[in-house]
Design a protein around this motif. Structure first.
Motif, PDB file in Angstrom:
ATOM      1  N   CYS A 158       0.824  -1.354  -0.039  1.00  0.00           N
ATOM      2  CA  CYS A 158      -0.127   0.297   0.057  1.00  0.00           C
ATOM      3  C   CYS A 158       1.011   1.450   0.136  1.00  0.00           C
ATOM      4  CB  CYS A 158      -1.020  -0.084   1.213  1.00  0.00           C
ATOM      5  SG  CYS A 158      -1.818   1.439   1.406  1.00  0.00           S
ATOM      6  N   HIS A 213       0.085   4.037   0.940  1.00  0.00           N
ATOM      7  CA  HIS A 213      -0.270   5.006   1.976  1.00  0.00           C
ATOM      8  C   HIS A 213       0.234   4.509   3.306  1.00  0.00           C
ATOM      9  CE1 HIS A 213      -2.978   6.617  -0.977  1.00  0.00           C
ATOM     10  NE2 HIS A 213      -3.818   5.598  -1.143  1.00  0.00           N
ATOM     11  N   CYS A 214       0.218   3.152   3.563  1.00  0.00           N
ATOM     12  CA  CYS A 214       0.728   2.987   4.899  1.00  0.00           C
ATOM     13  C   CYS A 214       1.505   1.769   4.955  1.00  0.00           C
ATOM     14  CB  CYS A 214      -0.592   2.249   5.631  1.00  0.00           C
ATOM     15  SG  CYS A 214      -1.177   0.739   5.066  1.00  0.00           S
ATOM     16  N   CYS A 264      -6.417  -1.382   0.038  1.00  0.00           N
ATOM     17  CA  CYS A 264      -5.624  -1.918   1.234  1.00  0.00           C
ATOM     18  C   CYS A 264      -6.389  -2.375   2.263  1.00  0.00           C
ATOM     19  CB  CYS A 264      -4.782  -0.810   1.871  1.00  0.00           C
ATOM     20  SG  CYS A 264      -3.697  -1.222   3.360  1.00  0.00           S
ATOM     21  N   CYS A 300      -5.276   0.089   5.920  1.00  0.00           N
ATOM     22  CA  CYS A 300      -6.001   1.210   6.021  1.00  0.00           C
ATOM     23  C   CYS A 300      -7.057   1.400   5.274  1.00  0.00           C
ATOM     24  CB  CYS A 300      -4.797   2.165   5.840  1.00  0.00           C
ATOM     25  SG  CYS A 300      -4.583   2.680   4.013  1.00  0.00           S
TER      26      CYS A 300
HETATM   27 ZN   LIG Z   1      -2.831   0.937   3.517  1.00  0.00          ZN
END
Ligand SMILES: [Zn+2]
Lengths: 254, 199
Positions: free
Chosen positions: B161, B163-164, B186, B189
């Motif tokens: 992911c 983002h995280c 994901c 998150c």
């Molecule tokens: Zn994520």
């Protein structure tokens, strides 16, 4: 060499027309697909196919050297001049028919393009090497959908069975070779039809087998022949729409 | 190129003869931009110019980072640039070629010659490390692994992911907003994200 050149043009038009007509048919789902993700996927596949068609048409146009370019070949030839296989001109039907149609074509297309990456004609090998990466994704997607519908709900399975039943008769035309392809294959330029058919059969058995979808007996004689320009009634209607603008306003650009 | 023909008229050139002569209009644009006319010694600078040309669909990655500029050379007094398309039907191909030409002309390279090169076929293996990092920061997961180990049907890759950083991700669709991307989600998150497909 002249014979070889005419064979080559004919073979390139088959590859181009298969991609073009399949792509055009798929575009009918734009705005109508059952889910947004599916719509995007179908339009992406269609875009790949139209791009591949352009690559083949451009090569054919250079060999023809009669003043027609890729657009003219796509938009101003008549139905009897189209060399696509009967399968891709069939109506989209429900989502099972579209999925089965794509899968049966994608399996043939991928194995054909894989063979063509080894073509002694460098231009063919280059176009195929590009297309094979795209066709791999196409087959993965359509194969997964055949499985999903094949063992989804009772209705999805019935629809997939009906779709296979409806389309299977066109697979003979899809897999058949002819003297032109044979001569080019012997020269190391075209794909060998029998080898592609065997690989296609294995892929179909693998995917159908995963969800216990029966693989029908090989489809044999059919009274039409896409390679000779003898099409089902559906192609003319498709072309009427696809070619309208260039027929009504020849040479229009934007 | 309407600007170029307007400039032609300003300089008193015949508008008919001047039209469609890319060599001439390019020169005018270059002088208009104030850059001196480039020559063979400017080849390294051509690369610097190209590093500023962004992919129109992923505007944080340059055409150089994307690996679609295959060769930059000099011949017959012109810069020659070989560009390879990402996908056969990529609708950005023409736009990228136009933007590459314009950027080079602005930098003083008169009438650069662009060649569309199909072979060898573009692969995501050619995206630079910098390009991958920029994709990730932009929120697009960069292509995972190498294309050489691909199998025919359904190979599972580990996609992180953007983002995280979680590995707990799942594919939503093999085809995303453009031909080069797939749609993922994901599970950690819960954010959806684009994945730059490996081809
Ligand atoms: Zn994520």
């Amino acid at each position: 060499m002249t014979d070889n050149k005419n064979d080559l043009i004919e073979y390139l038009l088959r590859l181009a027309d298969n991609a073009m007509i399949n792509g055009q048919r798929l575009c009918e789902w734009c705005g109508h697909a059952p889910a947004l993700e599916e719509e995007m996927a179908l339009m992406n596949v269609a875009l790949d196919l139209v791009g591949q068609a352009r690559n083949w048409y451009e090569y054919a146009a250079e060999l023809l050297a009669d003043g027609r370019d890729a657009d003219r070949l796509a938009f101003t030839r008549d139905e009897r001049d189209f060399r696509n296989t009967l399968l891709v001109e069939q109506p989209n039907g429900d989502y099972a028919v579209t999925t089965a149609k794509l899968f049966l074509f994608d399996a043939w297309h991928l194995h054909t393009l894989q063979a063509l990456t080894a073509s002694k004609d460098e231009r063919i090998a280059a176009i195929a090497a590009k297309g094979v990466k795209e066709a791999t994704y196409h087959l993965r997607r359509s194969g997964e959908w055949v499985e999903r519908l094949g063992d989804g709900t009772e209705e999805s399975r019935q629809r997939m069975l009906a779709a296979i039943d409806e389309l299977w008769r066109f697979t003979g035309d899809l897999l058949a070779g002819d003297a032109i392809q044979q001569r080019l294959a012997e020269a190391g330029i075209a794909a060998d039809a029998a080898a592609v058919a065997a690989a296609w059969q294995a892929t179909v058995e693998q995917v159908f087998g995963a969800t216990n979808l029966p693989v029908p007996q090989p489809s044999s004689y059919f009274y039409l022949d896409g390679k000779k320009g003898l099409h089902t009634e559906h192609l003319g209607i498709l072309l009427a729409e696809m070619q309208f603008l260039q027929r009504a306003y020849p040479g229009a650009t934007w | 190129m309407s600007n170029a023909s307007e400039l032609d008229a300003l300089f008193g050139g015949s508008p008919v003869a001047g039209m469609g002569n890319s060599d001439r209009s390019a020169g005018l644009i270059a002088s208009d931009g104030g850059a001196r006319v480039a020559d063979e010694s400017d080849l390294p600078r051509a690369w610097q110019v190209l590093e500023q040309v962004m992919d129109p669909e992923v505007p944080v990655v340059s055409v150089v980072d994307l690996g679609i500029i295959r060769e930059v050379s000099w011949a017959d007094g012109h810069l020659q640039v070989a560009v390879t398309p990402t996908y056969s039907g990529c609708p950005a191909t023409e736009l990228i070629e136009t933007e590459v030409s314009r950027a080079l002309e602005r930098a003083g390279f008169r009438a650069p010659r662009l060649e569309r090169r199909l072979a060898p076929a573009w692969t995501t293996d050619w995206i630079s490390e910098q390009g991958r990092e920029r994709l990730r920061v932009y929120g697009i997961a960069p292509p995972a692994g190498s294309t050489s180990k691909r199998s025919l049907l359904g190979e599972k890759d580990e996609i992180c992911c953007p983002h995280c950083g979680s590995h707990e991700t799942e594919v939503v669709s093999q085809f995303g907003s453009t031909a080069c991307k797939a749609l993922y989600r994901c599970r950690s998150c819960l954010e959806p994200f684009d994945y730059f497909k490996c081809i």
